[in-house]
Design a protein around this motif. Structure first.
Motif, mmCIF file in Angstrom:
data_model
loop_
_atom_site.group_PDB
_atom_site.id
_atom_site.type_symbol
_atom_site.label_atom_id
_atom_site.label_comp_id
_atom_site.label_asym_id
_atom_site.label_seq_id
_atom_site.Cartn_x
_atom_site.Cartn_y
_atom_site.Cartn_z
ATOM 1 N N MET A 1 21.589 -77.487 -39.350
ATOM 2 C CA MET A 1 22.368 -78.016 -38.253
ATOM 3 C C MET A 1 23.490 -78.907 -38.772
ATOM 4 O O MET A 1 24.587 -78.855 -38.265
ATOM 5 N N THR A 2 23.200 -79.717 -39.787
ATOM 6 C CA THR A 2 24.227 -80.594 -40.339
ATOM 7 C C THR A 2 25.340 -79.790 -40.988
ATOM 8 O O THR A 2 26.511 -80.113 -40.816
ATOM 9 N N THR A 3 24.984 -78.746 -41.728
ATOM 10 C CA THR A 3 26.025 -77.935 -42.367
ATOM 11 C C THR A 3 26.872 -77.225 -41.332
ATOM 12 O O THR A 3 28.075 -77.061 -41.528
ATOM 13 N N LEU A 4 26.288 -76.811 -40.220
ATOM 14 C CA LEU A 4 27.059 -76.187 -39.149
ATOM 15 C C LEU A 4 28.035 -77.187 -38.551
ATOM 16 O O LEU A 4 29.185 -76.859 -38.268
ATOM 17 N N PHE A 5 27.605 -78.438 -38.385
ATOM 18 C CA PHE A 5 28.479 -79.482 -37.871
ATOM 19 C C PHE A 5 29.644 -79.725 -38.816
ATOM 20 O O PHE A 5 30.794 -79.829 -38.388
ATOM 21 N N ILE A 6 29.361 -79.784 -40.106
ATOM 22 C CA ILE A 6 30.418 -80.038 -41.094
ATOM 23 C C ILE A 6 31.374 -78.862 -41.163
ATOM 24 O O ILE A 6 32.576 -79.046 -41.298
ATOM 25 N N GLN A 7 30.879 -77.643 -41.013
ATOM 26 C CA GLN A 7 31.748 -76.468 -41.047
ATOM 27 C C GLN A 7 32.673 -76.434 -39.836
ATOM 28 O O GLN A 7 33.792 -75.930 -39.925
ATOM 29 N N ASN A 8 32.225 -76.952 -38.710
ATOM 30 C CA ASN A 8 33.032 -76.921 -37.499
ATOM 31 C C ASN A 8 34.063 -78.044 -37.433
ATOM 32 O O ASN A 8 34.942 -78.006 -36.591
ATOM 33 N N ILE A 9 33.940 -79.037 -38.288
ATOM 34 C CA ILE A 9 34.931 -80.116 -38.333
ATOM 35 C C ILE A 9 36.129 -79.603 -39.119
ATOM 36 O O ILE A 9 36.002 -79.056 -40.199
ATOM 37 N N GLY A 10 37.303 -79.803 -38.579
ATOM 38 C CA GLY A 10 38.514 -79.379 -39.265
ATOM 39 C C GLY A 10 38.832 -80.292 -40.431
ATOM 40 O O GLY A 10 38.268 -81.375 -40.586
ATOM 41 N N GLY A 11 39.748 -79.856 -41.270
ATOM 42 C CA GLY A 11 40.144 -80.640 -42.435
ATOM 43 C C GLY A 11 40.730 -81.989 -42.064
ATOM 44 O O GLY A 11 40.511 -82.989 -42.731
ATOM 45 N N GLY A 12 41.486 -82.047 -40.967
ATOM 46 C CA GLY A 12 42.067 -83.308 -40.527
ATOM 47 C C GLY A 12 41.011 -84.308 -40.098
ATOM 48 O O GLY A 12 41.137 -85.497 -40.349
ATOM 49 N N SER A 13 39.968 -83.802 -39.476
ATOM 50 C CA SER A 13 38.894 -84.692 -39.045
ATOM 51 C C SER A 13 38.135 -85.250 -40.237
ATOM 52 O O SER A 13 37.744 -86.415 -40.238
#
Length: 76
Positions: A1-13
């Protein structure tokens, strides 16, 4: 779940999160440095803490530029 959250965050975020974390670390460093240091004037410690707390965006930068010169140089 954490890796999915990190993958969905854009580079700017991620960059913004990194900068906020870096600023928070700088803020904590300045507060710890003020508390542990001796100053030439006994009231300067309180003044610098107030500046850091109330001028949160620029306070740590002001302390790093100006505040280091107000410290006592006694190493006994």
């Amino acid at each position: 779940m954490t890796t999915l959250f990190i993958q969905n965050i854009g580079g700017g975020s991620l960059l913004m999160l990194f900068l906020v974390g870096l600023y928070f670390a700088l803020w904590i460093y300045c507060l710890v440095d003020i508390v542990r240091s001796e100053f030439k004037d006994s009231n300067m410690k309180l003044i610098w803490i107030v500046i850091i707390l109330f001028a949160q965006l620029i306070g740590p930068l002001i302390y790093l530029v100006i505040g280091k010169g107000t410290k006592s140089r006694n190493f006994t």
